[in-house]
Design a protein around this motif. Structure first.
Motif, PDB file in Angstrom:
ATOM      1  N   PRO A 127       0.814  -1.224   0.000  1.00  0.00           N
ATOM      2  CA  PRO A 127       0.000   0.000   0.000  1.00  0.00           C
ATOM      3  C   PRO A 127       0.842   1.266   0.000  1.00  0.00           C
ATOM      4  CG  PRO A 127      -0.907  -1.588   1.547  1.00  0.00           C
ATOM      5  CD  PRO A 127       0.407  -2.142   1.101  1.00  0.00           C
ATOM      6  N   TYR A 128       1.953   1.219   0.720  1.00  0.00           N
ATOM      7  CA  TYR A 128       2.852   2.379   0.732  1.00  0.00           C
ATOM      8  C   TYR A 128       3.397   2.651  -0.661  1.00  0.00           C
ATOM      9  CZ  TYR A 128       7.325   4.805   0.954  1.00  0.00           C
ATOM     10  OH  TYR A 128       8.363   5.648   0.701  1.00  0.00           O
ATOM     11  N   LEU A 129       3.835   1.615  -1.359  1.00  0.00           N
ATOM     12  CA  LEU A 129       4.403   1.800  -2.693  1.00  0.00           C
ATOM     13  C   LEU A 129       3.366   2.367  -3.658  1.00  0.00           C
ATOM     14  CD1 LEU A 129       6.565  -1.444  -3.113  1.00  0.00           C
ATOM     15  CD2 LEU A 129       7.363   0.882  -2.628  1.00  0.00           C
ATOM     16  N   ILE A 130       2.133   1.909  -3.532  1.00  0.00           N
ATOM     17  CA  ILE A 130       1.069   2.418  -4.406  1.00  0.00           C
ATOM     18  C   ILE A 130       0.742   3.868  -4.042  1.00  0.00           C
ATOM     19  CG2 ILE A 130      -1.356   2.125  -5.057  1.00  0.00           C
ATOM     20  CD1 ILE A 130      -0.933  -0.906  -4.671  1.00  0.00           C
ATOM     21  N   ALA A 131       0.748   4.186  -2.751  1.00  0.00           N
ATOM     22  CA  ALA A 131       0.542   5.580  -2.331  1.00  0.00           C
ATOM     23  C   ALA A 131       1.688   6.458  -2.800  1.00  0.00           C
ATOM     24  CB  ALA A 131       0.404   5.641  -0.807  1.00  0.00           C
ATOM     25  N   LEU A 132       2.890   5.917  -2.784  1.00  0.00           N
ATOM     26  CA  LEU A 132       4.055   6.651  -3.290  1.00  0.00           C
ATOM     27  C   LEU A 132       3.888   6.945  -4.776  1.00  0.00           C
ATOM     28  CD1 LEU A 132       6.972   7.744  -3.075  1.00  0.00           C
ATOM     29  CD2 LEU A 132       7.775   5.393  -3.460  1.00  0.00           C
ATOM     30  N   ALA A 133       3.466   5.934  -5.546  1.00  0.00           N
ATOM     31  CA  ALA A 133       3.248   6.127  -6.983  1.00  0.00           C
ATOM     32  C   ALA A 133       2.167   7.170  -7.230  1.00  0.00           C
ATOM     33  CB  ALA A 133       2.866   4.800  -7.629  1.00  0.00           C
ATOM     34  N   LEU A 134       1.093   7.131  -6.431  1.00  0.00           N
ATOM     35  CA  LEU A 134       0.014   8.114  -6.554  1.00  0.00           C
ATOM     36  C   LEU A 134       0.523   9.517  -6.244  1.00  0.00           C
ATOM     37  CD1 LEU A 134      -3.010   8.798  -6.893  1.00  0.00           C
ATOM     38  CD2 LEU A 134      -3.296   8.291  -4.456  1.00  0.00           C
ATOM     39  N   THR A 135       1.348   9.625  -5.206  1.00  0.00           N
ATOM     40  CA  THR A 135       1.926  10.919  -4.832  1.00  0.00           C
ATOM     41  C   THR A 135       2.773  11.487  -5.955  1.00  0.00           C
ATOM     42  OG1 THR A 135       1.952  10.326  -2.479  1.00  0.00           O
ATOM     43  CG2 THR A 135       3.450  12.082  -3.194  1.00  0.00           C
ATOM     44  N   LEU A 136       3.640  10.648  -6.517  1.00  0.00           N
ATOM     45  CA  LEU A 136       4.525  11.107  -7.593  1.00  0.00           C
ATOM     46  C   LEU A 136       3.727  11.505  -8.832  1.00  0.00           C
ATOM     47  CD1 LEU A 136       7.387   8.462  -7.217  1.00  0.00           C
ATOM     48  CD2 LEU A 136       7.382  10.839  -6.427  1.00  0.00           C
ATOM     49  N   LEU A 137       2.667  10.755  -9.123  1.00  0.00           N
ATOM     50  CA  LEU A 137       1.821  11.082 -10.276  1.00  0.00           C
ATOM     51  C   LEU A 137       1.142  12.435 -10.080  1.00  0.00           C
ATOM     52  CD1 LEU A 137       0.416  10.333 -12.935  1.00  0.00           C
ATOM     53  CD2 LEU A 137      -1.318   9.124 -11.584  1.00  0.00           C
ATOM     54  N   LEU A 138       0.574  12.667  -8.897  1.00  0.00           N
ATOM     55  CA  LEU A 138      -0.094  13.944  -8.628  1.00  0.00           C
ATOM     56  C   LEU A 138       0.909  15.098  -8.649  1.00  0.00           C
ATOM     57  CD1 LEU A 138      -2.538  12.915  -5.743  1.00  0.00           C
ATOM     58  CD2 LEU A 138      -3.115  13.448  -8.119  1.00  0.00           C
ATOM     59  N   THR A 139       2.101  14.843  -8.138  1.00  0.00           N
ATOM     60  CA  THR A 139       3.149  15.871  -8.172  1.00  0.00           C
ATOM     61  C   THR A 139       3.519  16.221  -9.600  1.00  0.00           C
ATOM     62  OG1 THR A 139       4.068  15.117  -6.062  1.00  0.00           O
ATOM     63  CG2 THR A 139       5.509  16.437  -7.471  1.00  0.00           C
ATOM     64  N   ALA A 140       3.683  15.190 -10.434  1.00  0.00           N
ATOM     65  CA  ALA A 140       4.052  15.419 -11.838  1.00  0.00           C
ATOM     66  C   ALA A 140       2.980  16.215 -12.568  1.00  0.00           C
ATOM     67  CB  ALA A 140       4.293  14.083 -12.525  1.00  0.00           C
ATOM     68  N   LEU A 141       1.712  15.859 -12.348  1.00  0.00           N
ATOM     69  CA  LEU A 141       0.614  16.564 -13.016  1.00  0.00           C
ATOM     70  C   LEU A 141       0.525  18.013 -12.533  1.00  0.00           C
ATOM     71  CD1 LEU A 141      -2.143  13.776 -12.904  1.00  0.00           C
ATOM     72  CD2 LEU A 141      -0.824  14.530 -14.891  1.00  0.00           C
ATOM     73  N   ALA A 142       0.625  18.210 -11.204  1.00  0.00           N
ATOM     74  CA  ALA A 142       0.528  19.566 -10.651  1.00  0.00           C
ATOM     75  C   ALA A 142       1.684  20.438 -11.133  1.00  0.00           C
ATOM     76  CB  ALA A 142       0.522  19.500  -9.126  1.00  0.00           C
ATOM     77  N   ASN A 143       2.877  19.882 -11.153  1.00  0.00           N
ATOM     78  CA  ASN A 143       4.037  20.670 -11.579  1.00  0.00           C
ATOM     79  C   ASN A 143       3.996  20.974 -13.071  1.00  0.00           C
ATOM     80  OD1 ASN A 143       4.744  20.235  -8.943  1.00  0.00           O
ATOM     81  ND2 ASN A 143       6.877  19.800  -9.375  1.00  0.00           N
ATOM     82  N   ARG A 144       3.404  20.088 -13.838  1.00  0.00           N
ATOM     83  CA  ARG A 144       3.270  20.353 -15.278  1.00  0.00           C
ATOM     84  C   ARG A 144       2.325  21.521 -15.506  1.00  0.00           C
ATOM     85  NH1 ARG A 144       2.063  15.867 -20.034  1.00  0.00           N
ATOM     86  NH2 ARG A 144       2.283  17.313 -21.786  1.00  0.00           N
TER      87      ARG A 144
END
Length: 295
Positions: free
Chosen positions: A52-69
């Motif tokens: 679950p942590y790894l999936i939450a990490l992936a979700l965090t990185l995805l949201l960060t990438a979208l927001a920063n774009r």
């Protein structure tokens, strides 16, 4: 109200450490844990918490990438930091609460051995162990082992377990608990110490019924913890400039509801399946125990 949440909400981590210090050895006792199951225990905890942590990490990185774009700014992570994050060695900027998971993982490594000493030599383990750990928290070693900075709060829960489970000497357990509380008041923030003391006191003294309304939040609490920051904070950042300040309370309630909804979905489709898989890993014939002790 928001200032109170911001100033004192962080002490929920100390409460969690006390609860973890209490419930993990209690569940190990119910499961008839012994040292021969050391690596099975770690494997069981890893199956329960790490995917679950790894999936939450992936979700965090995805949201960060979208927001920063959208903001036209650079993505703050790289391959090295992402790999380090997979093993709790780096904390992504957009999910700072992940730091506690490294501490918790180190606690599992510690308690898997220390629990055996507590069961077989409770008086010696408490006297020697607590004094040694208190000393280590004030040394340079604490800069390299994160757990040592918070071990006092875990130990408050551990001693609480010994009192609750009638392990060792009751008088010695009380003396050790008071020593830990005094130590925490001396070297840590007052609010953290008060929160920890109230937590162990509530565990040991409250005899009333549970609150059924809060059960679902307890069920999804790990999922809520993992994803509340990237989803909740992003939602607030997107909306608060478009909301009249007099309606901020409604924005807070809506955000809490949205995050809780996402947390339930995360629990249902991510955390629960791995939790069920972890529960299938046994140490032997377990004692009968309430469902609430299954962690």
């Amino acid at each position: 109200m928001f200032k109170i949440f911001h100033s004192y909400g962080k002490y929920g981590v100390n409460i969690f450490f006390v609860i973890s210090g209490f419930i993990i050895p209690l569940s190990m006792d119910k499961a008839k844990y012994s040292i021969k199951y050391y690596f099975r225990f770690l494997y069981k905890r890893a199956i329960r918490l790490h995917p679950p942590y790894l999936i939450a990490l992936a979700l965090t990185l995805l949201l960060t990438a979208l927001a920063n774009r959208v903001k036209h700014i650079a993505f703050p992570e790289n391959l090295t930091s992402i790999i380090q994050s997979c093993f709790y060695l780096h904390i992504p900027t957009d999910n700072p609460v992940f730091w506690t998971l490294q501490v918790e993982a180190e606690y599992y490594i510690f308690i898997a051995g220390f629990f055996v000493l507590l069961k077989n030599f409770p008086k010696a383990a408490l006297c020697i162990g607590i004094i040694t750990l208190m000393f280590l928290t004030r040394t340079e070693i604490a800069k390299h082992i994160s757990l040592l900075n918070y071990i006092i709060f875990f130990l408050i829960g551990v001693v609480g377990y010994m009192i609750y489970n009638k392990t060792g000497s009751f008088v010695l357990n009380i003396i050790c608990l008071l020593s830990l509380v005094i130590f925490s008041f001396t070297f840590y923030e007052i609010a953290a110490s008060v929160a920890s003391l109230l937590t162990v006191a509530f565990i040991l003294l409250y005899k009333g019924p549970g609150n059924k309304f809060l059960d679902p939040f307890g069920e999804i609490s790990y999922s809520l913890y993992l994803i509340h920051f990237p989803i909740g904070v992003k939602l607030l950042n997107l909306t608060y400039n478009h909301v009249n300040p007099r309606y901020y309370i409604f924005l807070f309630v809506i955000t809490l509801a949205v995050v809780s909804g996402f947390a339930w979905l995360f629990w249902k489709f991510v955390e629960k399946p791995f939790g069920d898989l972890s529960n299938k890993i046994k140490y032997g014939e377990s004692k009968k125990s309430p469902k609430s002790l299954v962690v």
